[in-house]
Every structure is written in C-alpha cells, then in structure tokens.
Design an enzyme around this catalytic site. Structure first.
Site, PDB file in Angstrom:
ATOM      1  N   CYS A 136      57.360  26.936 -16.754  1.00 26.70           N
ATOM      2  CA  CYS A 136      56.200  27.806 -16.524  1.00 26.70           C
ATOM      3  C   CYS A 136      56.296  28.530 -15.194  1.00 26.70           C
ATOM      4  CB  CYS A 136      54.910  26.984 -16.601  1.00 26.70           C
ATOM      5  SG  CYS A 136      53.467  27.923 -16.124  1.00 26.70           S
ATOM      6  N   TYR A 147      56.906  35.088 -29.390  1.00 28.46           N
ATOM      7  CA  TYR A 147      56.228  35.380 -28.126  1.00 28.46           C
ATOM      8  C   TYR A 147      57.186  36.033 -27.127  1.00 28.46           C
ATOM      9  CZ  TYR A 147      52.283  31.925 -28.609  1.00 28.46           C
ATOM     10  OH  TYR A 147      51.167  31.215 -28.955  1.00 28.46           O
ATOM     11  N   LYS A 195      57.006  35.872 -15.758  1.00 30.24           N
ATOM     12  CA  LYS A 195      56.775  36.782 -16.897  1.00 30.24           C
ATOM     13  C   LYS A 195      55.506  37.596 -16.678  1.00 30.24           C
ATOM     14  CE  LYS A 195      54.069  35.792 -19.819  1.00 30.24           C
ATOM     15  NZ  LYS A 195      54.136  34.938 -20.973  1.00 30.24           N
ATOM     16  N   GLU A 200      57.078  39.863 -25.891  1.00 30.63           N
ATOM     17  CA  GLU A 200      56.577  40.086 -24.533  1.00 30.63           C
ATOM     18  C   GLU A 200      57.611  40.842 -23.699  1.00 30.63           C
ATOM     19  OE1 GLU A 200      55.420  36.228 -23.033  1.00 30.63           O
ATOM     20  OE2 GLU A 200      53.454  36.327 -23.995  1.00 30.63           O
ATOM     21  N   CYS A 211      56.012  31.460 -17.751  1.00 28.18           N
ATOM     22  CA  CYS A 211      54.704  32.128 -17.677  1.00 28.18           C
ATOM     23  C   CYS A 211      54.481  32.923 -16.389  1.00 28.18           C
ATOM     24  CB  CYS A 211      53.572  31.095 -17.769  1.00 28.18           C
ATOM     25  SG  CYS A 211      53.891  29.746 -18.900  1.00 28.18           S
ATOM     26  N   HIS A 251      27.192  46.050 -22.345  1.00 32.00           N
ATOM     27  CA  HIS A 251      27.507  47.434 -22.648  1.00 32.00           C
ATOM     28  C   HIS A 251      27.808  48.237 -21.404  1.00 32.00           C
ATOM     29  CE1 HIS A 251      27.447  51.044 -25.064  1.00 32.00           C
ATOM     30  NE2 HIS A 251      26.639  51.608 -24.188  1.00 32.00           N
ATOM     31  N   GLU A 298      31.922  43.851 -26.612  1.00 33.61           N
ATOM     32  CA  GLU A 298      30.584  43.853 -27.221  1.00 33.61           C
ATOM     33  C   GLU A 298      30.679  43.941 -28.746  1.00 33.61           C
ATOM     34  OE1 GLU A 298      27.993  47.375 -26.636  1.00 33.61           O
ATOM     35  OE2 GLU A 298      29.708  48.279 -25.616  1.00 33.61           O
TER      36      GLU A 298
HETATM   37  P1  NDP Z   1      59.269  31.530 -31.190  1.00 39.64           P
HETATM   38  O1  NDP Z   1      59.508  30.342 -32.014  1.00 39.64           O
HETATM   39  O2  NDP Z   1      57.890  32.016 -30.933  1.00 39.64           O
HETATM   40  O3  NDP Z   1      60.109  32.750 -31.761  1.00 39.64           O
HETATM   41  C1  NDP Z   1      61.454  32.658 -32.072  1.00 39.64           C
HETATM   42  C2  NDP Z   1      61.839  33.925 -32.793  1.00 39.64           C
HETATM   43  O4  NDP Z   1      63.231  33.966 -32.982  1.00 39.64           O
HETATM   44  C3  NDP Z   1      61.201  34.039 -34.167  1.00 39.64           C
HETATM   45  O5  NDP Z   1      60.847  35.371 -34.364  1.00 39.64           O
HETATM   46  C4  NDP Z   1      62.323  33.598 -35.078  1.00 39.64           C
HETATM   47  O6  NDP Z   1      62.236  34.165 -36.352  1.00 39.64           O
HETATM   48  C5  NDP Z   1      63.507  34.150 -34.357  1.00 39.64           C
HETATM   49  N1  NDP Z   1      64.745  33.453 -34.669  1.00 39.64           N
HETATM   50  C6  NDP Z   1      64.969  32.126 -34.677  1.00 39.64           C
HETATM   51  N2  NDP Z   1      66.254  31.861 -34.999  1.00 39.64           N
HETATM   52  C7  NDP Z   1      66.847  33.058 -35.185  1.00 39.64           C
HETATM   53  C8  NDP Z   1      68.162  33.455 -35.548  1.00 39.64           C
HETATM   54  N3  NDP Z   1      69.103  32.565 -35.775  1.00 39.64           N
HETATM   55  N4  NDP Z   1      68.419  34.769 -35.663  1.00 39.64           N
HETATM   56  C9  NDP Z   1      67.452  35.680 -35.432  1.00 39.64           C
HETATM   57  N5  NDP Z   1      66.204  35.377 -35.096  1.00 39.64           N
HETATM   58  C10 NDP Z   1      65.898  34.070 -34.966  1.00 39.64           C
HETATM   59  O7  NDP Z   1      60.041  31.213 -29.844  1.00 39.64           O
HETATM   60  P2  NDP Z   1      60.056  31.900 -28.429  1.00 39.64           P
HETATM   61  O8  NDP Z   1      61.413  31.616 -27.909  1.00 39.64           O
HETATM   62  O9  NDP Z   1      59.584  33.304 -28.475  1.00 39.64           O
HETATM   63  O10 NDP Z   1      58.977  31.058 -27.639  1.00 39.64           O
HETATM   64  C11 NDP Z   1      59.013  29.634 -27.619  1.00 39.64           C
HETATM   65  C12 NDP Z   1      57.639  29.091 -27.418  1.00 39.64           C
HETATM   66  O11 NDP Z   1      57.238  29.299 -26.079  1.00 39.64           O
HETATM   67  C13 NDP Z   1      56.565  29.742 -28.263  1.00 39.64           C
HETATM   68  O12 NDP Z   1      56.462  29.152 -29.514  1.00 39.64           O
HETATM   69  C14 NDP Z   1      55.331  29.558 -27.450  1.00 39.64           C
HETATM   70  O13 NDP Z   1      54.705  28.362 -27.817  1.00 39.64           O
HETATM   71  C15 NDP Z   1      55.848  29.460 -26.029  1.00 39.64           C
HETATM   72  N6  NDP Z   1      55.520  30.691 -25.294  1.00 39.64           N
HETATM   73  C16 NDP Z   1      54.218  31.012 -25.078  1.00 39.64           C
HETATM   74  C17 NDP Z   1      53.873  32.156 -24.418  1.00 39.64           C
HETATM   75  C18 NDP Z   1      52.442  32.496 -24.227  1.00 39.64           C
HETATM   76  O14 NDP Z   1      51.600  31.622 -24.344  1.00 39.64           O
HETATM   77  N7  NDP Z   1      52.119  33.743 -23.956  1.00 39.64           N
HETATM   78  C19 NDP Z   1      54.890  33.072 -23.888  1.00 39.64           C
HETATM   79  C20 NDP Z   1      56.233  32.651 -24.175  1.00 39.64           C
HETATM   80  C21 NDP Z   1      56.513  31.503 -24.847  1.00 39.64           C
HETATM   81  P3  NDP Z   1      61.309  33.542 -37.531  1.00 39.64           P
HETATM   82  O15 NDP Z   1      59.909  33.981 -37.234  1.00 39.64           O
HETATM   83  O16 NDP Z   1      61.862  34.168 -38.765  1.00 39.64           O
HETATM   84  O17 NDP Z   1      61.501  32.067 -37.474  1.00 39.64           O
END
Ligand code: NDP
Length: 480
Positions: A42, A177, A50, A181, A47, A463, A468
């Site tokens: 984080c 995410y 970022k 982002e 976080c 408002h 709202e």
């Molecule tokens: P996520 O699990 O959110 O996303 C991973 C992405 O990668 C998905 O779109 C997935 O596709 C894709 N993917 C996985 N494997 C492959 C592959 N072999 N080839 C191509 N695409 C692939 O993980 P993140 O790494 O983005 O984030 C991890 C976690 O960190 C999040 O789940 C969240 O909980 C936390 N986080 C929270 C934030 C916040 O609160 N703002 C900010 C950043 C992270 P598919 O959907 O098809 O599985």
C-alpha cells in the site's frame, strides 16, 4: 512453556503493522520482521504512490478546464523526474512514520526475512531463531505475469514507480483495478496508452452499467482500449521494427534513485503481436494481470499449514490457520485484497487473541473505489448479482455534471441504486463520477446500516451537487 515473544508478526505492511501495534498496546511482547521496506504494498508500491500519480495526471485536463472558466493559462509538459523525486521523498517519509509508530508502541523491528520453522518458532535471515506464543503471517502478495514468450521484457505495477523515464507509449495488459487505473494515470501524464483486456468488458465483477461508462470515459480521454484481445508473443524490437512504426525515444528524466528501472529494450521498445493479428512496437509493456499471495519459501509446508489452490493461506473467520498458534491476515489469505480489509483483519485478530473477545472479520458490504478516470465507487450488490437473488428495482441517473458541462467536456456521471422490492433496502450503490471514492465512503455507512430507498428519499438534497441525485431519484428506471 515460555517464549521469546507473545506475538511475532511476519510482514510490515498495513495489516501486519496495525496488528503488531494494537497487540503491543495490550501489554504483549511483540516483534515484527520485514525483509524489504516498512509499509508494504500500500505505502511503497500501491495505493499511496498510485493515488499521488492519479492526482498528478488529473492536472492535464485542468488547463483546458481553467481556460473554459476564464483563466489565461498555457499547457506545459509534465516533468516525471521532478515528480518522481518528490514522490519517493514522500514514500521515505511515510516509511519513517511506520517505523516510528512501531518503535513508539514498543514493537521490536527485525529488518530480516522470517521463515516459519514450527508452530512457535521463526527463523530469521540474520541466522537467529526466535519463539513466540502466536505467529501472525501478513506477507501480502505480488504481481503475476502470464506465461507468454518474451513476457520478461514487460514490467508490473511494482516497477512503474521506479521508471527512470516516462515511456512515450505503453501497452497495458489486464482489465482489473491496476490495469485500468494505470491506463488513466499514464494517459493523463501524456503517455500514448493501449490497453488489452481478454474479456468482453473491463472491471469484471463490477456493475455492468458502471463498467460500461468507465470504459467509454477512458476511450473518450484517449485510451486505445481493445477488448477480447491479448498478447500472443512479444520480443525486443529491432531497429527495423521501430522504423516501420516511426516511434520516438522516451522522454528524458532526471536520474534519481539507485533502484530505478530502465526503459525496455535499451530504448528500442518491445514488439508485440496481438491475438487480433496486429503487431506494434511499444516503449513499455505493463502487466497488470492479477496478484498472488506471498507464500513461497515461508516454511508453511514444513509447519503443516494448509495452503489453498491459489497459494493462499487458508484461515477461518478469526484468521486462524489449521495450526492453532498461527494466524494470517491480508492479501496472503486472498480474501478481499484491500488495505482497509487487512487492517480490519489485524484488529479483529488482536481482539480475538489478545483481548479475549472472539471477533470474526466482517467482509460484508465493503465499499471500494477504482481510481480510474472517470472514477468508480461501489458498495454492495451489482444489478446483475442482485437480480439473481431477488426481485429488484433499479434507480439510475446519468447526466453531464455542471462543472464539466460548463467546461465543454463530454464526461457523464452515473448514480445508481439497486433496491430490494420486498424489503426496500438499498442493496447496492454504484457511482461513476469525479470523487466517486469520497461519495461511496459516505453512502457505504447508510447501506451498511440497512437504509431503505425511503430513508434515502427522506434525506434532503445538498444542492447543487452531483450526489444529490442519490436522494432525488423518484421512479425506478426498471425492475429486474
Ligand atoms: P485483478 O484481479 O483485479 O485483475 C487482473 C486482470 O488481469 C483481470 O482483468 C484478468 O482478466 C486479467 N488477467 C489475468 N490473467 C491474465 C492473463 N493470463 N492474460 C491476460 N489477462 C489476464 O488484479 P489487479 O492486479 O488489477 O489487482 C489486484 C487486486 O489489488 C485487486 O483485486 C484489488 O483487490 C486490489 N487493488 C485495489 C485497488 C483499489 O482499491 N483501488 C487498486 C489496485 C489494486 P479476467 O477478468 O478475465 O480474469
């Protein structure tokens, strides 16, 4: 039997540090081992940096907005070197605060890697073995990169903050995410961003309408988003590849920290072949394809701790593993990968183990925000989830907010409530708007309290605001 410590925490991220401090405050003798930098994902590579980059990138649109509002301002280039120096100074400061807080709470800090030896023993990389009545594993997770030819040329979110040059172009792989982002952040900072997502729409698991609007907004801002697309193959680009593409070198920046990451392929870039048959050279490829728990070489097997299919430590509702003296919290348990959840889990652990008050972790109705541009805030059930459970009414409003309309921007806002027909409870709220994260934090309280649609209606609007709309939507848009 006497132990060196009442509690030994492995991992100095948000969850581990909070648990150590709160346990020490009960009078327990606590030590914490961290092998890298205090603060964890984080603070050091998640976080915090970022969000600072989200702020930095947001300024690019403000020049236009300011002119639309009558200011006489000129666009200027973004100086990544200047920003990066300040960013890392801030991270150093925050790391110092984490250390000070631990010190001040009486927690002994071990700057070492710790491996579990048995139910009550931890071996440190310093060569020392220590014993503890309880061991808490809070080692977090790390990004995973798919097995694609040439994938080692790409970077992950860990390296983005260490880049010593902003690339001119980047391919971001993933639709979660982190991918979404960073697409917004880098686009805002002037990088030419292409995003590949293998599925039909980014942000799987979020409300369909909200995901659609975010994706549309991202495209409007210039992100070249390709759905149903992945990388087939990638390799270092040759001079010929680059000439064909006509790419320029990355933007120079000031050299700063020793742990910096050079642009890929010695500035030649990375040649990528996509599943849609196209080929292109990018200065950088960022994999944001998910994260996996840090459970390798931690002594878990040797200690007999059950590890799940995704490499996660399996725990019960009190974060206890199958070895009664060993607990685990945060991303290493792969429950909900969010900082505030890890902190909650740490506090519930202390309540249970050190305060004699068994406290299960409440994972229901966790509000969260995705800091995409536009931003998404969400709590509770999506329309798709809710309608599979019970009949619902959907209240929804999409409009151009006043500030953007005046500035001549096309951005639209979405305010959406998913309401149970039977109980009238608001089961879910989804907001796509500037500051949606701030809004959803407050709506989250009402939803967690079990507020009904009529409770929302009884609340007087503030408002003129975007929020709202949440208390003025009279008729359901549809039933589902
Ligand atoms: P996520 O699990 O959110 O996303 C991973 C992405 O990668 C998905 O779109 C997935 O596709 C894709 N993917 C996985 N494997 C492959 C592959 N072999 N080839 C191509 N695409 C692939 O993980 P993140 O790494 O983005 O984030 C991890 C976690 O960190 C999040 O789940 C969240 O909980 C936390 N986080 C929270 C934030 C916040 O609160 N703002 C900010 C950043 C992270 P598919 O959907 O098809 O599985």
């Amino acid at each position: 039997m006497s132990f060196d410590y009442d509690l030994f925490v492995i991992g100095g991220g948000s969850g581990g540090v909070r648990a150590a401090r709160v346990a020490a405050a009960t009078g327990a003798k606590v030590a914490l081992a961290e092998e890298y930098r205090m603060g964890g994902t984080c603070v050091i590579r998640g976080c915090v940096p970022k969000k600072l980059m989200v702020f930095a990138s947001g300024y690019s649109e403000m020049f236009d907005d300011a002119r639309a509002y009558g200011w006489d301002v000129q666009d200027g280039p973004f100086d990544w070197g200047r920003f990066r120096k300040k960013l890392h100074a801030e991270l150093d400061r925050l790391e110092g605060i984490y250390r000070k807080l631990l010190d001040g709470s009486g927690v002994e800090i071990c700057d070492a890697r710790a491996v579990i030896k048995d139910a009550h023993t931890v071996s440190l990389s310093t060569g020392k073995d220590v014993t503890a009545k309880h061991i808490l594993v809070a080692t977090g997770g790390h990004p995973v990169v798919p097995e694609i030819d040439g994938a080692e040329l790409g970077i992950t979110s860990n390296e983005v903050f260490l880049l010593n040059e902003m690339p001119k172009s980047i391919l971001i792989v993933g639709g979660g995410y982190i991918a979404s982002e960073f697409a917004g952040i880098l686009n805002g900072l002037g990088v030419e961003v292409t995003q590949f997502y293998r599925g039909a729409q980014i942000l799987r698991g979020f409300d369909d309408e909200a995901r659609g609007l975010v994706a549309e907004g991202m495209r409007d801002k210039g992100i070249d988003l390709h759905l149903g697309t992945n990388i087939v193959e990638m390799r270092q680009a040759t001079a010929e590849d680059r000439n064909e593409e006509g790419h320029a070198e990355g933007m120079p920046m000031e050299q700063g920290r020793p742990a910096s990451v050079a642009p890929s392929g010695d500035g030649k870039g990375i040649w990528v072949k996509a599943t849609n048959g196209t080929t292109k050279v990018y200065d950088q490829v960022l994999f944001a394809t998910g994260r996996t728990p840090n459970t390798t070489n931690l002594g878990l097997q040797e200690a007999g701790i059950t590890v799940g299919r995704r490499g996660e430590i399996v725990v019960d509702e009190f974060s206890q593993t199958n070895i009664p003296s060993i607990y685990a919290i945060g991303d290493v348990t792969n429950r909900v990968q969010l900082t505030p959840v890890a902190i909650r889990e740490g506090m519930a652990f202390v309540e249970t183990v050190f305060k004699g008050n068994p406290t299960p972790v409440d994972h229901a109705l966790i509000p969260s925000a995705v800091f995409t541009q536009p931003e998404l805030g969400t709590v509770g059930l999506t329309e798709e989830e809710a309608r599979d459970i019970e009949p619902v009414e959907i209240y929804c409003s999409s409009f151009k907010p006043m500030n953007h309309a005046f500035a001549g921007r096309e951005d639209r806002v979405l305010m959406k409530l998913v309401v149970s027909k039977e109980t009238r409870k608001v089961l879910g709220c989804h907001i796509v708007a500037d500051h949606a994260g701030e809004m959803i934090q407050l709506v989250g309280i009402a939803v967690k309290m079990g507020a009904t649609k009529e409770d929302f209606d009884r609340t007087v609007a503030v408002h003129p605001t975007m929020a709202e709309e949440l208390v003025t939507m009279k008729e359901p848009l549809r039933s589902a």
